[in-house]
Design a protein around this motif. Structure first.
Motif, PDB file in Angstrom:
ATOM      1  N   ASP A  16       5.073  -8.368  10.939  1.00  0.00           N
ATOM      2  CA  ASP A  16       4.796  -9.134  12.155  1.00  0.00           C
ATOM      3  C   ASP A  16       5.749 -10.322  12.316  1.00  0.00           C
ATOM      4  O   ASP A  16       5.408 -11.332  12.912  1.00  0.00           O
ATOM      5  CB  ASP A  16       3.334  -9.613  12.160  1.00  0.00           C
ATOM      6  CG  ASP A  16       3.006 -10.492  10.957  1.00  0.00           C
ATOM      7  OD1 ASP A  16       3.903 -10.760  10.143  1.00  0.00           O
ATOM      8  OD2 ASP A  16       1.841 -10.922  10.856  1.00  0.00           O
ATOM      9  N   ASP A  17       6.955 -10.194  11.769  1.00  0.00           N
ATOM     10  CA  ASP A  17       7.924 -11.293  11.819  1.00  0.00           C
ATOM     11  C   ASP A  17       8.274 -11.687  13.252  1.00  0.00           C
ATOM     12  O   ASP A  17       8.272 -12.867  13.599  1.00  0.00           O
ATOM     13  CB  ASP A  17       9.205 -10.900  11.061  1.00  0.00           C
ATOM     14  CG  ASP A  17       8.931 -10.690   9.579  1.00  0.00           C
ATOM     15  OD1 ASP A  17       9.099 -11.638   8.823  1.00  0.00           O
ATOM     16  OD2 ASP A  17       8.510  -9.574   9.204  1.00  0.00           O
TER      17      ASP A  17
ATOM     18  N   ASN B 231       1.295  -7.542  18.526  1.00  0.00           N
ATOM     19  CA  ASN B 231       2.175  -6.874  17.566  1.00  0.00           C
ATOM     20  C   ASN B 231       1.864  -5.380  17.527  1.00  0.00           C
ATOM     21  O   ASN B 231       0.699  -4.993  17.488  1.00  0.00           O
ATOM     22  CB  ASN B 231       1.953  -7.489  16.177  1.00  0.00           C
ATOM     23  CG  ASN B 231       3.043  -7.116  15.195  1.00  0.00           C
ATOM     24  OD1 ASN B 231       4.217  -7.103  15.555  1.00  0.00           O
ATOM     25  ND2 ASN B 231       2.662  -6.825  13.967  1.00  0.00           N
TER      26      ASN B 231
ATOM     27  N   VAL C 139       5.099 -16.021  19.218  1.00  0.00           N
ATOM     28  CA  VAL C 139       3.940 -16.922  19.321  1.00  0.00           C
ATOM     29  C   VAL C 139       4.384 -18.370  19.129  1.00  0.00           C
ATOM     30  O   VAL C 139       3.966 -19.272  19.860  1.00  0.00           O
ATOM     31  CB  VAL C 139       2.855 -16.529  18.293  1.00  0.00           C
ATOM     32  CG1 VAL C 139       1.756 -17.588  18.218  1.00  0.00           C
ATOM     33  CG2 VAL C 139       2.255 -15.165  18.646  1.00  0.00           C
ATOM     34  N   LYS C 140       5.271 -18.576  18.167  1.00  0.00           N
ATOM     35  CA  LYS C 140       5.776 -19.926  17.881  1.00  0.00           C
ATOM     36  C   LYS C 140       6.489 -20.528  19.094  1.00  0.00           C
ATOM     37  O   LYS C 140       6.456 -21.738  19.305  1.00  0.00           O
ATOM     38  CB  LYS C 140       6.738 -19.850  16.689  1.00  0.00           C
ATOM     39  CG  LYS C 140       6.855 -21.137  15.913  1.00  0.00           C
ATOM     40  CD  LYS C 140       7.618 -20.892  14.622  1.00  0.00           C
ATOM     41  CE  LYS C 140       7.845 -22.212  13.894  1.00  0.00           C
ATOM     42  NZ  LYS C 140       8.657 -22.018  12.691  1.00  0.00           N
TER      43      LYS C 140
ATOM     44  N   GLU D 173      13.342 -14.898  22.539  1.00  0.00           N
ATOM     45  CA  GLU D 173      12.846 -16.256  22.263  1.00  0.00           C
ATOM     46  C   GLU D 173      13.474 -17.269  23.211  1.00  0.00           C
ATOM     47  O   GLU D 173      12.786 -18.151  23.743  1.00  0.00           O
ATOM     48  CB  GLU D 173      13.191 -16.660  20.818  1.00  0.00           C
ATOM     49  CG  GLU D 173      12.344 -15.990  19.759  1.00  0.00           C
ATOM     50  CD  GLU D 173      12.730 -16.492  18.364  1.00  0.00           C
ATOM     51  OE1 GLU D 173      13.721 -15.982  17.804  1.00  0.00           O
ATOM     52  OE2 GLU D 173      12.060 -17.406  17.870  1.00  0.00           O
TER      53      GLU D 173
ATOM     54  N   TYR E 256       6.664 -10.893  16.062  1.00  0.00           N
ATOM     55  CA  TYR E 256       5.428 -11.344  16.721  1.00  0.00           C
ATOM     56  C   TYR E 256       5.213 -12.836  16.481  1.00  0.00           C
ATOM     57  O   TYR E 256       4.961 -13.597  17.413  1.00  0.00           O
ATOM     58  CB  TYR E 256       4.256 -10.530  16.179  1.00  0.00           C
ATOM     59  CG  TYR E 256       2.897 -11.130  16.444  1.00  0.00           C
ATOM     60  CD1 TYR E 256       2.290 -10.977  17.690  1.00  0.00           C
ATOM     61  CD2 TYR E 256       2.233 -11.855  15.461  1.00  0.00           C
ATOM     62  CE1 TYR E 256       1.045 -11.546  17.941  1.00  0.00           C
ATOM     63  CE2 TYR E 256       0.995 -12.419  15.700  1.00  0.00           C
ATOM     64  CZ  TYR E 256       0.406 -12.262  16.935  1.00  0.00           C
ATOM     65  OH  TYR E 256      -0.814 -12.826  17.180  1.00  0.00           O
ATOM     66  N   LYS E 257       5.358 -13.269  15.219  1.00  0.00           N
ATOM     67  CA  LYS E 257       5.151 -14.688  14.881  1.00  0.00           C
ATOM     68  C   LYS E 257       6.175 -15.580  15.581  1.00  0.00           C
ATOM     69  O   LYS E 257       5.854 -16.690  15.998  1.00  0.00           O
ATOM     70  CB  LYS E 257       5.246 -14.882  13.367  1.00  0.00           C
ATOM     71  CG  LYS E 257       4.024 -14.390  12.611  1.00  0.00           C
ATOM     72  CD  LYS E 257       4.238 -14.635  11.120  1.00  0.00           C
ATOM     73  CE  LYS E 257       3.091 -14.132  10.283  1.00  0.00           C
ATOM     74  NZ  LYS E 257       3.515 -13.941   8.880  1.00  0.00           N
ATOM     75  N   ARG E 258       7.407 -15.093  15.675  1.00  0.00           N
ATOM     76  CA  ARG E 258       8.449 -15.881  16.349  1.00  0.00           C
ATOM     77  C   ARG E 258       8.104 -16.066  17.827  1.00  0.00           C
ATOM     78  O   ARG E 258       8.290 -17.153  18.382  1.00  0.00           O
ATOM     79  CB  ARG E 258       9.807 -15.196  16.192  1.00  0.00           C
ATOM     80  CG  ARG E 258      10.358 -15.354  14.770  1.00  0.00           C
ATOM     81  CD  ARG E 258      11.542 -14.459  14.500  1.00  0.00           C
ATOM     82  NE  ARG E 258      12.720 -14.775  15.301  1.00  0.00           N
ATOM     83  CZ  ARG E 258      13.891 -14.136  15.196  1.00  0.00           C
ATOM     84  NH1 ARG E 258      14.027 -13.157  14.309  1.00  0.00           N
ATOM     85  NH2 ARG E 258      14.912 -14.470  15.957  1.00  0.00           N
TER      86      ARG E 258
END
Ligand code: MG
Length: 210
Positions: free
Chosen positions: A68-69, A83, A75-76, A45, A71-73
């Motif tokens: 998908d934790d 994912n 994208v954010k 990140e 993956y979401k981080r």
């Protein structure tokens, strides 16, 4: 034994194809391998943020057994991401990465970070086709983590020892981990980081070639 060799041979061929595919799009790629909770996701990140600030377009493949934790981080943070859930498998393999690449717009990407499943053993046998393999551990895992997992450190291109801010609290001397890593692999740079507060992250970015 023969079956194992066939599987590994097939994986290697797909990994070579993945590498050629990524290179044909001018993408630099990194396979992040490390134990569960070592800080791989946060490090990626922070790299996404730093590279985006420098105008790079970043893609990620988030490999986890389930969910998908991560993956979401990604994208954010502004990465394009895919994912991959491995189910029972304790590592990504080159075929999974090949499949994920089909879903990513490679012409709109300069850098690809692959986060492998948290494990210091299984990923060792399965190259994915990335330019470099980055192995991440943290001081909170104890000062014997390198010695206990020689293969993955031997084949690493870059070794990161994270959470050095917590070294005193867990009574671990990071220099023991550095020494063990250098004994196994004199080629790979060893970088001490505290990804949460930022120390060592510029050095890591440089070691990745940016
Ligand atoms: Mg993660």
């Amino acid at each position: 034994m023969e079956l194992g060799a066939n599987i590994l041979g097939a994986n290697k061929r797909i990994a070579d194809d993945n590498h050629a595919h990524l290179k044909s799009h001018g993408i630099r790629s990194f396979d992040f391998v490390g134990s569960i909770g070592s800080g791989k996701t946060l490090i990626i990140e922070k790299m996404i943020e730093a590279l985006k600030a420098g105008g790079k377009r970043v893609g990620c493949i988030a490999g986890d057994v389930a969910g998908d934790d991560d993956y979401k981080r990604f994208v954010k943070r502004g990465a394009v991401a895919e994912n991959v859930n491995t189910g029972k498998e304790c590592h990504l393999d080159a075929h999974m990465v090949d499949h994920a690449l089909e879903h990513l717009k490679l012409d709109e990407m300069d850098v690809l970070f692959i986060e492998n499943v948290g494990n210091l053993v299984c990923p060792g046998d399965f190259p994915l086709g990335a330019d470099k393999r980055v192995v991440v551990i943290s001081v909170t895992e104890g000062d014997d983590m390198v010695r206990k997992h020689p293969l993955i450190f031997t084949i690493a291109d870059l070794i990161v020892i994270n959470k050095i801010d917590l070294a005193g609290a867990v009574d671990v001397d990071p220099q023991i981990l550095v020494r063990d890593a250098r004994n196994l692999n004199s080629r790979a740079p060893v970088i001490l980081t505290d990804a949460k507060h930022g120390s060592g992250m510029d050095e890591l970015k440089q070691a990745l070639g940016f």
